[in-house]
Design a protein around this motif. Structure first.
Motif, mmCIF file in Angstrom:
data_model
loop_
_atom_site.group_PDB
_atom_site.id
_atom_site.type_symbol
_atom_site.label_atom_id
_atom_site.label_comp_id
_atom_site.label_asym_id
_atom_site.label_seq_id
_atom_site.Cartn_x
_atom_site.Cartn_y
_atom_site.Cartn_z
ATOM 1 N N PHE A 48 0.838 -1.204 0.000
ATOM 2 C CA PHE A 48 0.000 0.000 0.000
ATOM 3 C C PHE A 48 0.874 1.256 0.000
ATOM 4 O O PHE A 48 0.622 2.207 -0.737
ATOM 5 C CB PHE A 48 -0.934 -0.025 1.214
ATOM 6 C CG PHE A 48 -1.873 1.146 1.282
ATOM 7 C CD1 PHE A 48 -2.770 1.400 0.251
ATOM 8 C CD2 PHE A 48 -1.868 2.001 2.373
ATOM 9 C CE1 PHE A 48 -3.644 2.485 0.304
ATOM 10 C CE2 PHE A 48 -2.740 3.087 2.435
ATOM 11 C CZ PHE A 48 -3.622 3.324 1.400
ATOM 12 N N SER A 81 -10.715 3.607 1.530
ATOM 13 C CA SER A 81 -9.285 3.297 1.525
ATOM 14 C C SER A 81 -9.011 2.052 2.395
ATOM 15 O O SER A 81 -9.666 1.892 3.422
ATOM 16 C CB SER A 81 -8.541 4.511 2.093
ATOM 17 O OG SER A 81 -7.199 4.427 1.798
ATOM 18 N N PRO A 82 -8.145 1.139 2.030
ATOM 19 C CA PRO A 82 -7.165 1.205 0.938
ATOM 20 C C PRO A 82 -7.681 0.644 -0.391
ATOM 21 O O PRO A 82 -6.970 0.658 -1.383
ATOM 22 C CB PRO A 82 -6.032 0.317 1.465
ATOM 23 C CG PRO A 82 -6.746 -0.743 2.250
ATOM 24 C CD PRO A 82 -7.915 -0.047 2.891
ATOM 25 N N LEU A 88 -5.708 0.707 -4.144
ATOM 26 C CA LEU A 88 -5.208 -0.553 -4.708
ATOM 27 C C LEU A 88 -5.921 -0.855 -6.029
ATOM 28 O O LEU A 88 -5.313 -1.330 -6.985
ATOM 29 C CB LEU A 88 -5.408 -1.695 -3.699
ATOM 30 C CG LEU A 88 -4.635 -1.521 -2.377
ATOM 31 C CD1 LEU A 88 -5.005 -2.628 -1.392
ATOM 32 C CD2 LEU A 88 -3.124 -1.514 -2.619
#
Ligand code: UDP
Length: 251
Positions: free
Chosen positions: A52, A164-165, A169
């Motif tokens: 990340f 998020s994440p 991604l």
């Protein structure tokens, strides 16, 4: 562009207007640039997830989303007047996209939320070309098909509100196939723009208490908000270890 590192995450000292200009340039040119609005929770999460962190640092632009990140950046010498939130950025980009005839795609949120947000923005910014909208609850296996649909829609600018994440991604993996010139994660912005979620009043935001407002109104977020004291603690440790930090400059 002036940049600095906060706990290993790059932050660019770029305000909302300059960011809008850059992002529109990438959208028009078909660059395929990913943009992140960097928040406190993201930085804390990135401490334990190298992939990340890599995705964040590979973004073409990393903007300051939260008051916590803003105060650290300022203390470290960054010339930032204010933070750049997802909602504000979506509004500014839609205004510019309407002026410049750039088609925009909205991906994310519960069923109908992206479509409602897009419809409201179409009224607010006459001439805005909405290339498509799609809800954000889908299985990972559908991602290739969704990216292909975005490419087919002719969108040049992509807003991704998956939280998020996941959104960062997703963009890192599928921005290329979606064919857009620029893509950015916008968190829960569609919820606010569609009128489903009220933003904290201006004075609450000014005092840096939006996190408290959200905690009261969305109590399920309490676990995520533990990131805030963690961030303060990590910054304190980091400051003790590296007292003479300076901001760096890059092209
Ligand atoms: N969401 C989504 N798909 C998912 C998980 C979340 O589309 O699989 C949406 C959710 O409906 C909300 C947004 O992502 O609109 C997440 O908002 P949140 O407030 O958690 O994100 P933040 O703004 O804090 O990054």
């Amino acid at each position: 562009m002036e940049s600095l590192s906060i706990l290993g995450c790059r932050l660019d000292a770029v305000d909302a207007d300059a960011a809008t200009e850059r992002i529109m340039g990438w959208a028009q040119a078909g660059t395929g640039a990913q943009v992140v609005t960097l928040g406190t929770e993201m930085i804390v999460y990135a401490q334990h997830d190298e992939r990340f962190r890599g995705v964040l640092n590979a973004c073409a632009l990393s903007l300051c989303d939260t008051i916590g990140v803003l105060s650290v950046a300022r203390r470290r010498g960054a010339a930032l007047a204010d933070r750049v939130t997802g909602v504000e950025l979506v509004e500014k980009l839609c205004a510019a996209a309407a002026r410049e005839g750039v088609p925009v795609y909205f991906l994310g949120g519960a069923e109908g939320v992206a479509a409602d947000a897009a419809a409201i923005l179409e009224v607010r910014y006459p001439g805005l070309r909405v290339a498509g909208t799609r809800c954000g609850y889908f299985a990972e296996g559908e991602s290739d098909r969704i990216a292909a649909a975005i490419a087919e829609s002719g969108a040049k600018l992509l807003f991704v509100g998956l939280g998020s994440p996941r959104q960062e991604l997703w963009l890192a993996e599928h921005l290329g196939a979606s064919g857009v010139g620029a893509g950015l994660g916008v968190g829960g912005s569609f919820d606010v723009l569609s009128g489903r979620l009220r933003r904290a009043p201006r004075f609450v935001r000014r005092f840096g208490l939006e996190w408290l407002y959200r905690l009261v109104n969305e109590p399920h977020r309490w676990r995520r908000q533990l990131a805030l004291p963690r961030f303060v603690w990590l910054i304190a440790l980091d400051t003790l270890r590296a007292p003479r930090r300076r901001t760096g400059a890059s092209a």
